[in-house]
Design a protein around this motif. Structure first.
Motif, mmCIF file in Angstrom:
data_model
loop_
_atom_site.group_PDB
_atom_site.id
_atom_site.type_symbol
_atom_site.label_atom_id
_atom_site.label_comp_id
_atom_site.label_asym_id
_atom_site.label_seq_id
_atom_site.Cartn_x
_atom_site.Cartn_y
_atom_site.Cartn_z
ATOM 1 N N CYS A 11 -2.366 -28.390 2.050
ATOM 2 C CA CYS A 11 -3.633 -28.841 3.175
ATOM 3 C C CYS A 11 -2.069 -29.146 5.006
ATOM 4 O O CYS A 11 -1.536 -30.384 4.505
ATOM 5 C CB CYS A 11 -3.974 -30.192 2.832
ATOM 6 S SG CYS A 11 -5.198 -30.778 3.876
ATOM 7 N N GLY A 12 -2.688 -28.158 5.405
ATOM 8 C CA GLY A 12 -1.104 -28.340 6.339
ATOM 9 C C GLY A 12 -2.274 -27.354 7.411
ATOM 10 O O GLY A 12 -2.760 -27.012 7.288
ATOM 11 N N CYS A 13 -1.538 -27.289 8.706
ATOM 12 C CA CYS A 13 -1.294 -26.932 9.762
ATOM 13 C C CYS A 13 -1.842 -26.132 10.748
ATOM 14 O O CYS A 13 -1.444 -25.335 11.504
ATOM 15 C CB CYS A 13 -1.995 -28.127 10.390
ATOM 16 S SG CYS A 13 0.066 -28.111 11.616
ATOM 17 N N SER A 14 -0.009 -24.873 9.701
ATOM 18 C CA SER A 14 0.987 -24.144 10.185
ATOM 19 C C SER A 14 1.723 -24.366 11.030
ATOM 20 O O SER A 14 3.007 -23.659 10.973
ATOM 21 C CB SER A 14 -0.385 -22.736 10.486
ATOM 22 O OG SER A 14 -1.412 -22.540 9.227
ATOM 23 N N GLY A 15 1.944 -25.368 11.746
ATOM 24 C CA GLY A 15 3.195 -25.735 11.826
ATOM 25 C C GLY A 15 4.457 -25.970 11.723
ATOM 26 O O GLY A 15 5.695 -25.318 12.431
ATOM 27 N N CYS A 16 4.434 -26.213 10.146
ATOM 28 C CA CYS A 16 6.050 -25.965 9.822
ATOM 29 C C CYS A 16 6.125 -24.279 9.299
ATOM 30 O O CYS A 16 7.358 -24.080 9.786
ATOM 31 C CB CYS A 16 5.698 -26.472 8.137
ATOM 32 S SG CYS A 16 5.806 -28.144 8.046
ATOM 33 N N HIS A 17 5.705 -23.306 9.259
ATOM 34 C CA HIS A 17 6.103 -22.246 9.318
ATOM 35 C C HIS A 17 5.922 -21.612 10.793
ATOM 36 O O HIS A 17 7.122 -21.375 11.049
ATOM 37 C CB HIS A 17 4.229 -21.541 8.612
ATOM 38 C CG HIS A 17 4.097 -21.458 7.627
ATOM 39 N ND1 HIS A 17 3.624 -21.698 6.289
ATOM 40 C CD2 HIS A 17 4.064 -20.238 6.927
ATOM 41 C CE1 HIS A 17 3.041 -21.780 5.347
ATOM 42 N NE2 HIS A 17 4.070 -21.300 5.252
ATOM 43 N N ILE A 18 5.286 -22.287 11.920
ATOM 44 C CA ILE A 18 5.683 -22.274 13.228
ATOM 45 C C ILE A 18 7.076 -22.122 13.463
ATOM 46 O O ILE A 18 8.176 -21.994 14.014
ATOM 47 C CB ILE A 18 5.078 -22.755 14.157
ATOM 48 C CG1 ILE A 18 3.364 -22.223 13.677
ATOM 49 C CG2 ILE A 18 4.788 -22.016 15.622
ATOM 50 C CD1 ILE A 18 3.220 -20.724 14.452
ATOM 51 N N ILE A 42 2.025 -13.884 5.819
ATOM 52 C CA ILE A 42 2.420 -13.099 6.519
ATOM 53 C C ILE A 42 1.080 -12.053 6.093
ATOM 54 O O ILE A 42 0.595 -11.113 6.653
ATOM 55 C CB ILE A 42 3.432 -12.193 5.792
ATOM 56 C CG1 ILE A 42 4.452 -13.831 7.238
ATOM 57 C CG2 ILE A 42 4.219 -11.252 6.819
ATOM 58 C CD1 ILE A 42 5.818 -13.934 6.220
ATOM 59 N N ALA A 43 1.054 -11.772 4.681
ATOM 60 C CA ALA A 43 0.611 -10.831 3.955
ATOM 61 C C ALA A 43 -0.547 -11.582 2.914
ATOM 62 O O ALA A 43 -0.629 -13.102 2.940
ATOM 63 C CB ALA A 43 1.655 -10.016 3.411
ATOM 64 N N ASP A 44 -1.296 -10.623 2.429
ATOM 65 C CA ASP A 44 -2.182 -11.027 1.688
ATOM 66 C C ASP A 44 -1.655 -10.633 -0.100
ATOM 67 O O ASP A 44 -2.713 -10.237 -0.385
ATOM 68 C CB ASP A 44 -3.771 -11.031 2.019
ATOM 69 C CG ASP A 44 -4.566 -11.505 1.756
ATOM 70 O OD1 ASP A 44 -4.323 -12.489 0.125
ATOM 71 O OD2 ASP A 44 -5.911 -11.122 1.113
ATOM 72 N N PRO A 45 -0.883 -10.981 -0.232
ATOM 73 C CA PRO A 45 -0.624 -11.008 -1.825
ATOM 74 C C PRO A 45 -1.666 -11.708 -2.834
ATOM 75 O O PRO A 45 -2.011 -12.888 -2.343
ATOM 76 C CB PRO A 45 0.811 -11.066 -2.150
ATOM 77 C CG PRO A 45 0.677 -12.728 -1.093
ATOM 78 C CD PRO A 45 -0.483 -12.385 -0.252
ATOM 79 N N LYS A 46 -1.814 -10.798 -4.283
ATOM 80 C CA LYS A 46 -2.675 -12.118 -5.068
ATOM 81 C C LYS A 46 -2.016 -12.741 -5.841
ATOM 82 O O LYS A 46 -3.275 -13.553 -6.324
ATOM 83 C CB LYS A 46 -3.619 -10.321 -5.180
ATOM 84 C CG LYS A 46 -4.500 -9.112 -4.542
ATOM 85 C CD LYS A 46 -5.693 -9.865 -4.079
ATOM 86 C CE LYS A 46 -5.936 -9.171 -3.033
ATOM 87 N NZ LYS A 46 -6.294 -9.608 -2.031
ATOM 88 N N GLU A 47 -1.294 -12.802 -6.154
ATOM 89 C CA GLU A 47 -1.063 -13.084 -7.187
ATOM 90 C C GLU A 47 0.703 -13.618 -6.740
ATOM 91 O O GLU A 47 1.640 -13.482 -6.214
ATOM 92 C CB GLU A 47 -0.790 -12.643 -8.511
ATOM 93 C CG GLU A 47 -1.980 -12.708 -9.413
ATOM 94 C CD GLU A 47 -1.387 -12.050 -10.653
ATOM 95 O OE1 GLU A 47 -0.661 -11.981 -11.267
ATOM 96 O OE2 GLU A 47 -2.372 -11.604 -10.855
ATOM 97 N N ILE A 48 0.819 -14.834 -7.409
ATOM 98 C CA ILE A 48 2.211 -15.737 -6.924
ATOM 99 C C ILE A 48 3.160 -14.732 -8.098
ATOM 100 O O ILE A 48 2.790 -14.552 -8.757
ATOM 101 C CB ILE A 48 2.555 -17.466 -7.543
ATOM 102 C CG1 ILE A 48 1.867 -17.259 -6.031
ATOM 103 C CG2 ILE A 48 4.114 -17.121 -6.999
ATOM 104 C CD1 ILE A 48 1.637 -19.087 -6.564
ATOM 105 N N PRO A 49 4.680 -13.803 -6.993
ATOM 106 C CA PRO A 49 5.398 -13.280 -9.281
ATOM 107 C C PRO A 49 6.086 -14.338 -9.597
ATOM 108 O O PRO A 49 6.363 -15.760 -9.129
ATOM 109 C CB PRO A 49 6.169 -12.215 -7.958
ATOM 110 C CG PRO A 49 5.999 -13.040 -6.317
ATOM 111 C CD PRO A 49 4.643 -13.450 -6.294
#
Ligand code: SF4
Length: 178
Positions: A11-18, A42-49
């Protein structure tokens, strides 16, 4: 060997990624040593490795899906970092705690701007938790990178320290009192 890194927005705004992207050319210093193995932005991985070294979590917990992902992240990661004020303390989304979740849902879905006016979708959205909470309410957090968003330098310094096997030097004050 490259450090395996995961990053996610709850629950964030993407600002930390930016803010990470705002490192500009300094990213070139950091990126060759990182293997980004999970980053839905960045991509849409299905599972957390499995076997992630460092996981950066942006945003607090607002719904049951966030909660589920967070526990999975903790199980699969050596180091979990609360990345920014929302992850660490609830942040701006925490203002929603002034209202009940019923009030929030009714307000959002009863406005003229939504197609399904007055009808709260039951399948398309994960059930909301009672309150917005920091991630440390659910899992053990190893480090907090504070700020809304954290400065690019603070993020880079923390990552570089971890790459070198050192303790990141992070602010211990959450409010400037000077
Ligand atoms: Fe956005 Fe600030 Fe929250 Fe980061 S801490 S997700 S920048 S509101």
């Amino acid at each position: 060997m490259a450090v395996k890194v995961g990053m996610i927005q709850l629950c964030g705004c993407s600002g930390c990624h930016i803010s990470l992207l705002d490192l500009h050319e300094k990213l070139l210093e950091v990126l060759p040593n990182l293997e980004i193995v999970y980053a839905p932005i960045i991509a849409d991985p299905k599972e957390i490795p499995e076997g992630i070294d460092v996981f950066l979590v942006e945003g607090g917990v607002r719904n049951e899906h966030d909660e589920h992902l967070l526990h999975e992240i903790r199980e699969k990661s050596k180091i979990v970092i609360a990345w920014g004020t929302c992850a660490a303390y609830g942040g701006i989304p925490g203002l929603a705690n002034l209202y009940t979740k019923e009030e929030l849902l009714n307000t959002v879905y009863s406005t003229d701007s939504t197609e399904n006016k007055g009808e709260i979708p039951s399948e398309e959205i994960p059930p909301l938790t009672e309150y917005v909470k920091p991630i440390s309410d659910y899992i053990k957090v190893d480090y907090v990178i504070p700020g809304c968003p954290p400065t690019p330098k603070m993020i880079a310094d923390a990552i570089i320290a971890l790459l070198n096997g050192e303790e990141p030097k992070l602010p211990t004050k959450i409010v400037c009192d000077e």
